[in-house]
Write a protein that holds these residues in place. Sequence first.
Motif, PDB file in Angstrom:
ATOM      1  N   TYR A 120      -8.242  -2.194   4.782  1.00 47.04           N
ATOM      2  CA  TYR A 120      -7.305  -2.987   3.980  1.00 47.04           C
ATOM      3  C   TYR A 120      -7.909  -3.233   2.598  1.00 47.04           C
ATOM      4  N   PRO A 144      -1.482  -7.539  -0.596  1.00 48.07           N
ATOM      5  CA  PRO A 144      -1.515  -8.400  -1.770  1.00 48.07           C
ATOM      6  C   PRO A 144      -2.005  -9.816  -1.505  1.00 48.07           C
ATOM      7  N   SER A 185      -6.259 -15.381   4.429  1.00 56.73           N
ATOM      8  CA  SER A 185      -5.086 -15.030   3.637  1.00 56.73           C
ATOM      9  C   SER A 185      -4.434 -13.759   4.193  1.00 56.73           C
ATOM     10  N   LEU A 186      -5.264 -12.809   4.559  1.00 57.70           N
ATOM     11  CA  LEU A 186      -4.768 -11.536   5.074  1.00 57.70           C
ATOM     12  C   LEU A 186      -4.113 -11.697   6.446  1.00 57.70           C
ATOM     13  N   GLU A 187      -4.483 -12.754   7.148  1.00 61.18           N
ATOM     14  CA  GLU A 187      -3.864 -13.002   8.463  1.00 61.18           C
ATOM     15  C   GLU A 187      -2.612 -13.859   8.358  1.00 61.18           C
ATOM     16  N   GLY A 188      -2.255 -14.266   7.145  1.00 60.58           N
ATOM     17  CA  GLY A 188      -1.055 -15.088   6.983  1.00 60.58           C
ATOM     18  C   GLY A 188      -1.314 -16.579   7.087  1.00 60.58           C
ATOM     19  N   LEU A 192      -3.393 -20.143   5.471  1.00 61.31           N
ATOM     20  CA  LEU A 192      -3.777 -20.619   4.144  1.00 61.31           C
ATOM     21  C   LEU A 192      -5.082 -19.936   3.753  1.00 61.31           C
ATOM     22  N   TYR A 221      -8.643 -10.548  12.382  1.00 66.48           N
ATOM     23  CA  TYR A 221      -8.115 -10.654  13.745  1.00 66.48           C
ATOM     24  C   TYR A 221      -9.257 -10.821  14.765  1.00 66.48           C
ATOM     25  N   ALA A 247       5.029  -2.960   8.852  1.00 67.07           N
ATOM     26  CA  ALA A 247       4.347  -1.785   9.416  1.00 67.07           C
ATOM     27  C   ALA A 247       2.935  -1.593   8.863  1.00 67.07           C
ATOM     28  N   TYR A 250       0.642  -3.707   9.155  1.00 68.75           N
ATOM     29  CA  TYR A 250      -0.293  -4.496   9.958  1.00 68.75           C
ATOM     30  C   TYR A 250      -0.121  -4.149  11.418  1.00 68.75           C
ATOM     31  N   PRO A 251      -1.139  -4.407  12.236  1.00 70.96           N
ATOM     32  CA  PRO A 251      -1.059  -4.014  13.645  1.00 70.96           C
ATOM     33  C   PRO A 251       0.075  -4.751  14.363  1.00 70.96           C
ATOM     34  N   ARG A 270       0.748  -8.649  14.686  1.00 72.05           N
ATOM     35  CA  ARG A 270       0.085  -9.321  13.547  1.00 72.05           C
ATOM     36  C   ARG A 270       1.033  -9.416  12.360  1.00 72.05           C
ATOM     37  N   ALA A 297       2.432 -11.786  10.998  1.00 72.58           N
ATOM     38  CA  ALA A 297       2.201 -12.893  10.061  1.00 72.58           C
ATOM     39  C   ALA A 297       1.438 -12.418   8.828  1.00 72.58           C
ATOM     40  N   SER A 298       0.661 -11.337   8.999  1.00 74.93           N
ATOM     41  CA  SER A 298      -0.069 -10.781   7.854  1.00 74.93           C
ATOM     42  C   SER A 298       0.858 -10.341   6.737  1.00 74.93           C
ATOM     43  N   VAL A 333       3.248 -12.005   5.562  1.00 73.65           N
ATOM     44  CA  VAL A 333       3.967 -13.151   4.979  1.00 73.65           C
ATOM     45  C   VAL A 333       3.954 -13.128   3.455  1.00 73.65           C
ATOM     46  N   LEU A 334       2.823 -12.734   2.841  1.00 71.28           N
ATOM     47  CA  LEU A 334       2.798 -12.740   1.371  1.00 71.28           C
ATOM     48  C   LEU A 334       3.757 -11.687   0.817  1.00 71.28           C
ATOM     49  N   ARG A 335       3.753 -10.508   1.417  1.00 79.95           N
ATOM     50  CA  ARG A 335       4.688  -9.462   0.971  1.00 79.95           C
ATOM     51  C   ARG A 335       6.132  -9.936   1.126  1.00 79.95           C
ATOM     52  N   TYR A 364       7.115 -12.458  -1.532  1.00 72.22           N
ATOM     53  CA  TYR A 364       7.448 -11.794  -2.804  1.00 72.22           C
ATOM     54  C   TYR A 364       8.875 -11.234  -2.752  1.00 72.22           C
ATOM     55  N   MET A 422       7.307 -17.124  12.551  1.00 66.21           N
ATOM     56  CA  MET A 422       6.290 -18.102  12.162  1.00 66.21           C
ATOM     57  C   MET A 422       6.930 -19.480  12.037  1.00 66.21           C
ATOM     58  N   GLN A 449       4.334 -23.698   8.354  1.00 61.21           N
ATOM     59  CA  GLN A 449       3.204 -22.862   7.941  1.00 61.21           C
ATOM     60  C   GLN A 449       3.598 -21.992   6.746  1.00 61.21           C
ATOM     61  N   GLY A 483       3.663 -24.036   3.720  1.00 63.35           N
ATOM     62  CA  GLY A 483       2.290 -24.310   3.278  1.00 63.35           C
ATOM     63  C   GLY A 483       1.705 -23.119   2.546  1.00 63.35           C
ATOM     64  N   VAL A 484       1.895 -21.932   3.097  1.00 65.37           N
ATOM     65  CA  VAL A 484       1.377 -20.715   2.475  1.00 65.37           C
ATOM     66  C   VAL A 484       2.009 -20.536   1.090  1.00 65.37           C
ATOM     67  N   PHE A 488       0.526 -22.746  -1.474  1.00 65.43           N
ATOM     68  CA  PHE A 488      -0.910 -22.581  -1.741  1.00 65.43           C
ATOM     69  C   PHE A 488      -1.183 -21.673  -2.936  1.00 65.43           C
TER      70      PHE A 488
END
Lengths: 425, 184
Positions: A120, A164, A180-183, A185, A201, B17, B19-20, B23, B25-26, B28-30, B33, B56, B60, B63-64, B67
Amino acid sequence: MGEMHVVLRHRDIPDLHDLDVYVAHGGYAQLKRAVTTMQPAEVLDIVKASGLRGRGGAGFPTGLKWSFCPRDVYPKYIVVNNDESEPGTFKDHELTLRNPHQVIEGAALAAYAIGAQAVYIYCRGEFWQEMKVLEAAVARARAAGWLGQRLHGTDYTCEVYVTPGAGAYICGEETALLNSLEGELGQPRLKPPFPAVAGLYARPTVVNNTETLANVPPIVEKGAAWFKAIGTEKSPGTKVFCLSGHVERPGNYEVPLGTPFEDLMALAGGVWKGRALKAIMPAGASSPVTPAAKLAGLPLDWERVAAAGSTLGSASFIVLDETTDMVWVADKTTRFFQHESCGKCSPCREGTYWLKQVYRRLVAGQGTAADVDLIGDIARQIDGKCFCPLGEFALSAPRSTLQLFREDYDRAAAGAAAQNGQAHA
Amino acid sequence: MGTLQTTFPAEIQAAIANYPPGRQASAVLRLLYLAQAAYGHLTPEAIDEVSGILHMDPTQVRGVAGFYTLFLEHPHGGYVVQYCNDLPCALRGADDFLPVVAEKLGCRPGETSADGLFTLECVMCLAACDHAPMMQVNLEYVLDLTPEKLDALVAEWRAKAAANPPRRPPFGFGPPSEMAAPHG
Ligand SMILES: Cc1cc2nc3c(=O)[nH]c(=O)nc-3n(C[C@H](O)[C@H](O)[C@H](O)COP(=O)(O)O)c2cc1C
Ligand code: SF4
Ligand code: FES
């Protein structure tokens, strides 16, 4: 000593960001050779023997870090730290835009060495363009068979993903990055366990800086002895120095570690406007200022910059000329750290807030001698009490400028006293 | 289906796709956006939709979103101008140039111009200190600013907006692009 481009090779090879150009100059050949003819341990041993140290700040030996990953736990991950947010640092920005494949190949070699099948690349959110370039580079390399499933007919698979951030300096700290990468904070985790044991993970993970990994393909190609012959014994190789602030030609300069300070400055045309040097911050806003007197003749490697009272970090040199007001400098860095404190622990969250108030008063001409003393008091309440290094980073500029350039503080406080005097007259 | 899912169905799948399995939740940032691009800013509906897609807890996700600095909690102009006046840029005159930027855009830091076209924000280091004064406009680098360069850009943006109002909001994390040309 002059420039030497081991990672900034695009400075000498036009269009190196293009896959065809990269491959024509030996690109991805080391990954292919490793995967088809070498054991993972051989790759790891070369990097270990080369003495490569992390370029992200701490200077930790890279091969040693890789070797901490337990052998039989899967999956494992390589995470490329492309968060680059330290004020004064802009090398990973250039590397990912101009030479993205060397970063990707280095990360894939690291993955092979530790037995990871996924990489990643975590980019700070503002690196929109960098992410596009990296995603396009990965897609092309994958389509051409340099990355992906069952590489070169072997059992080894390596997939690379770009991921990102969204604007948070603390996400450069490796455990905050993983959260952050796990979603979660983007706040730091308690260590141990270290990422090598329980990272992304909760799996074995190596987090390396972008520049660190860009060094790996040339090391695998040319060997550990070649790399060790560059730089100094304990700090081998080249380093990209980011020169900003009061220099004639700000920019990235890649030179062997151990290059004397004057030689580096000469490459950037020296202090601007023919002025004299007051000090530098050698590792961005988080480093103690180093006064001109200590820099004369100083060989730039991790040991000797530390011995001069500062830190080489990721070598982001913020150059300050003789006219610079150090109270103003510390005000700027304090605002940065107050803004970037993640809020997890109160000494940092509250302490940086109080420091900011004091500096606001001082630069506004409303500070007093008592405010100057208050800086030391607040610093003592932060020091050693924070959950992660950011809290202490916030103290570097205030403490070092106060110690070395007390006169700037006295002038700030005296100016305020004079103003107050006039107001009352 | 919400606005996000109807606007970016393929992008959502592509993001997850990365992330595994399990997973998600990974992503979430994408997805935030993308939600920002679909809704204009991160409204409560946008947050709820992202939480629903990723299974999720909305708290949470909220919060993300709170942040990070790149997530917008209220409407912004079509061009979000993030001007850097952090230490290295300020050493090369970024504080002095700020009023010039504010005047040309027609808004002070933290404000949106009356025509709704520009939002000006002062931000921390953007990793381009060797090109001060500099800024990002909808996350594109604008380097080595001069009054003339700024004049030309602002005129260009105004002309573009007159012909075709900018898509609100500014940041959307699209799918992998075709070969992008590097610069910077
Ligand atoms: C507050 C803080 C911010 C950091 N920011 C970065 C960063 O932006 N990029 C980076 O590579 N390392 C950063 N680091 C260091 C990382 O935690 C980690 O040590 C590094 O990525 C390891 O890579 P390396 O061994 O290749 O240097 C930061 C550390 C701290 C405490
Ligand atoms: S020291 Fe600051 S940045 Fe680090 S965990 Fe505490 S509040 Fe967060
Ligand atoms: S200080 Fe402005 S880009 Fe670094």
